[in-house]
Design a protein around this motif. Structure first.
Motif, PDB file in Angstrom:
ATOM      1  N   UNK A   2       0.951 -13.768  37.830  1.00 13.67           N
ATOM      2  CA  UNK A   2       0.024 -14.432  36.919  1.00 13.67           C
ATOM      3  C   UNK A   2      -1.052 -13.464  36.461  1.00 13.67           C
ATOM      4  N   UNK A   3      -1.339 -13.471  35.161  1.00 15.13           N
ATOM      5  CA  UNK A   3      -2.343 -12.577  34.601  1.00 15.13           C
ATOM      6  C   UNK A   3      -3.732 -13.178  34.814  1.00 15.13           C
ATOM      7  N   UNK A   4      -4.668 -12.337  35.269  1.00 15.73           N
ATOM      8  CA  UNK A   4      -6.044 -12.800  35.447  1.00 15.73           C
ATOM      9  C   UNK A   4      -6.738 -12.800  34.087  1.00 15.73           C
ATOM     10  N   UNK A   5      -7.440 -13.872  33.797  1.00 14.50           N
ATOM     11  CA  UNK A   5      -8.125 -13.997  32.510  1.00 14.50           C
ATOM     12  C   UNK A   5      -9.454 -13.263  32.574  1.00 14.50           C
ATOM     13  N   UNK A   6      -9.689 -12.405  31.606  1.00  8.71           N
ATOM     14  CA  UNK A   6     -10.916 -11.619  31.533  1.00  8.71           C
ATOM     15  C   UNK A   6     -11.800 -12.185  30.427  1.00  8.71           C
ATOM     16  N   UNK A   7     -12.995 -12.628  30.805  1.00  7.97           N
ATOM     17  CA  UNK A   7     -13.940 -13.162  29.820  1.00  7.97           C
ATOM     18  C   UNK A   7     -15.170 -12.279  29.750  1.00  7.97           C
ATOM     19  N   UNK A   8     -15.983 -12.516  28.719  1.00 14.24           N
ATOM     20  CA  UNK A   8     -17.245 -11.791  28.587  1.00 14.24           C
ATOM     21  C   UNK A   8     -18.207 -12.199  29.696  1.00 14.24           C
ATOM     22  N   UNK A   9     -19.125 -11.291  30.025  1.00 17.55           N
ATOM     23  CA  UNK A   9     -20.194 -11.618  30.955  1.00 17.55           C
ATOM     24  C   UNK A   9     -21.109 -12.644  30.295  1.00 17.55           C
ATOM     25  N   UNK A  80     -14.792 -33.122  32.474  1.00 22.50           N
ATOM     26  CA  UNK A  80     -15.144 -31.918  31.727  1.00 22.50           C
ATOM     27  C   UNK A  80     -14.176 -30.835  32.205  1.00 22.50           C
ATOM     28  N   UNK A  81     -13.342 -30.368  31.283  1.00 20.83           N
ATOM     29  CA  UNK A  81     -12.272 -29.440  31.640  1.00 20.83           C
ATOM     30  C   UNK A  81     -12.333 -28.181  30.797  1.00 20.83           C
ATOM     31  N   UNK A  82     -11.567 -27.176  31.210  1.00 20.06           N
ATOM     32  CA  UNK A  82     -11.515 -25.903  30.497  1.00 20.06           C
ATOM     33  C   UNK A  82     -10.079 -25.542  30.161  1.00 20.06           C
ATOM     34  N   UNK A  83      -9.956 -24.815  29.086  1.00 19.90           N
ATOM     35  CA  UNK A  83      -8.656 -24.308  28.639  1.00 19.90           C
ATOM     36  C   UNK A  83      -8.905 -22.898  28.112  1.00 19.90           C
ATOM     37  N   UNK A  84      -7.971 -22.000  28.319  1.00 18.30           N
ATOM     38  CA  UNK A  84      -8.102 -20.638  27.825  1.00 18.30           C
ATOM     39  C   UNK A  84      -7.044 -20.400  26.746  1.00 18.30           C
ATOM     40  N   UNK A  85      -7.507 -19.856  25.620  1.00 23.11           N
ATOM     41  CA  UNK A  85      -6.601 -19.542  24.520  1.00 23.11           C
ATOM     42  C   UNK A  85      -7.010 -18.191  23.938  1.00 23.11           C
ATOM     43  N   UNK A  86      -6.175 -17.639  23.089  1.00 29.75           N
ATOM     44  CA  UNK A  86      -6.532 -16.371  22.445  1.00 29.75           C
ATOM     45  C   UNK A  86      -7.444 -16.657  21.245  1.00 29.75           C
ATOM     46  N   UNK A  87      -8.170 -15.638  20.838  1.00 33.59           N
ATOM     47  CA  UNK A  87      -9.000 -15.775  19.637  1.00 33.59           C
ATOM     48  C   UNK A  87      -8.152 -16.174  18.444  1.00 33.59           C
ATOM     49  N   UNK A  88      -6.986 -15.613  18.351  1.00 37.70           N
ATOM     50  CA  UNK A  88      -6.094 -15.929  17.228  1.00 37.70           C
ATOM     51  C   UNK A  88      -5.776 -17.428  17.196  1.00 37.70           C
ATOM     52  N   UNK A 100     -19.586 -13.384  20.154  1.00 39.00           N
ATOM     53  CA  UNK A 100     -20.250 -12.080  20.066  1.00 39.00           C
ATOM     54  C   UNK A 100     -19.283 -10.974  19.643  1.00 39.00           C
ATOM     55  N   UNK A 101     -19.830  -9.969  19.010  1.00 37.70           N
ATOM     56  CA  UNK A 101     -19.025  -8.821  18.603  1.00 37.70           C
ATOM     57  C   UNK A 101     -18.420  -8.183  19.847  1.00 37.70           C
ATOM     58  N   UNK A 102     -17.167  -7.825  19.768  1.00 37.87           N
ATOM     59  CA  UNK A 102     -16.500  -7.211  20.914  1.00 37.87           C
ATOM     60  C   UNK A 102     -16.083  -8.218  21.983  1.00 37.87           C
ATOM     61  N   UNK A 103     -16.039  -9.504  21.635  1.00 36.42           N
ATOM     62  CA  UNK A 103     -15.643 -10.543  22.594  1.00 36.42           C
ATOM     63  C   UNK A 103     -14.209 -10.319  23.061  1.00 36.42           C
ATOM     64  N   UNK A 104     -13.932 -10.766  24.274  1.00 32.29           N
ATOM     65  CA  UNK A 104     -12.587 -10.629  24.830  1.00 32.29           C
ATOM     66  C   UNK A 104     -11.587 -11.407  23.974  1.00 32.29           C
ATOM     67  N   UNK A 105     -10.319 -11.030  24.049  1.00 32.81           N
ATOM     68  CA  UNK A 105      -9.286 -11.709  23.279  1.00 32.81           C
ATOM     69  C   UNK A 105      -9.118 -13.153  23.753  1.00 32.81           C
ATOM     70  N   UNK A 106      -9.258 -13.382  25.054  1.00 24.87           N
ATOM     71  CA  UNK A 106      -9.156 -14.740  25.595  1.00 24.87           C
ATOM     72  C   UNK A 106     -10.517 -15.414  25.490  1.00 24.87           C
ATOM     73  N   UNK A 107     -10.517 -16.656  25.032  1.00 29.90           N
ATOM     74  CA  UNK A 107     -11.754 -17.438  24.944  1.00 29.90           C
ATOM     75  C   UNK A 107     -11.578 -18.731  25.731  1.00 29.90           C
ATOM     76  N   UNK A 108     -12.703 -19.286  26.162  1.00 31.45           N
ATOM     77  CA  UNK A 108     -12.651 -20.511  26.947  1.00 31.45           C
ATOM     78  C   UNK A 108     -13.094 -21.689  26.088  1.00 31.45           C
ATOM     79  N   UNK A 121     -18.921 -20.396  27.332  1.00 30.17           N
ATOM     80  CA  UNK A 121     -18.770 -19.690  28.604  1.00 30.17           C
ATOM     81  C   UNK A 121     -19.797 -20.167  29.633  1.00 30.17           C
ATOM     82  N   UNK A 122     -20.538 -21.229  29.308  1.00 35.88           N
ATOM     83  CA  UNK A 122     -21.586 -21.723  30.193  1.00 35.88           C
ATOM     84  C   UNK A 122     -21.075 -22.564  31.352  1.00 35.88           C
TER      85      UNK A 122
END
Length: 155
Positions: A2-9, A80-88, A100-108, A121-122
């Motif tokens: 399984x790939x670990x999801x990388x998000x912005x700080x 209240x749930x979360x889902x991860x998808x690509x920016x596309x 934000x500029x330079x945001x990760x490809x995966x968004x929450x 991301x809160x």
């Protein structure tokens, strides 16, 4: 594997009940007034404020309707749930301007039941039943901006 999801700080620690309420208020304003999400937000534990671009000030009856609608949603025990998808995948579904500029490809995506979903991301509660009662403590309207100040009351 399984790939670990990388998000912005994230640079801020929100108070989860107030931050989740912000999501509900945004959707309520969009539903009632056909406006976009808040143009400015200051979310804190004791009291918060949101600014919305509106063509005119809401009436006293509309202010009460905002408060009543938000409280009805909060009392609906929505998960209240979360889902991860690509920016596309998010393009066309969400307002990407706040990313934000330079945001990760995966968004929450944060979902409040079937009521609201948005990029975020809160920190949030797990269920709206954890929030309490929403109260608008003051509001004003100036140059196309409606500002509401609000707090949460735990009963």
């Amino acid at each position: 594997m399984e790939q670990e999801i990388q998000l912005n700080e994230h640079n801020k620690q929100e108070y989860p009940p107030m931050h989740t309420t912000e999501h509900v208020i945004n959707r309520t304003m969009m539903n009632l007034f056909g406006c976009g999400r808040a143009v400015s937000a200051h979310i804190e534990r004791k009291k918060s404020k949101l600014d919305f671009a509106l063509p005119q000030a809401p009436s006293d009856a509309e202010i009460k309707q905002i408060e009543d609608t938000v409280n009805q949603v909060l009392k609906s025990n929505l998960p209240v749930t979360m889902e991860f998808i690509t920016q596309e995948e998010a393009i066309g579904r969400f307002d990407m301007k706040r990313l934000p500029e330079g945001a990760s490809d995966m968004v929450r995506i944060v979902k409040v039941g079937d009521y609201d979903e948005c990029l975020c991301i809160g920190q949030h509660v797990e269920n709206t039943s954890e929030i309490g009662t929403f109260r608008i403590i003051s509001h004003d309207y100036k140059e196309g901006i409606f500002r509401m100040r609000f707090k949460l009351v735990v009963e």
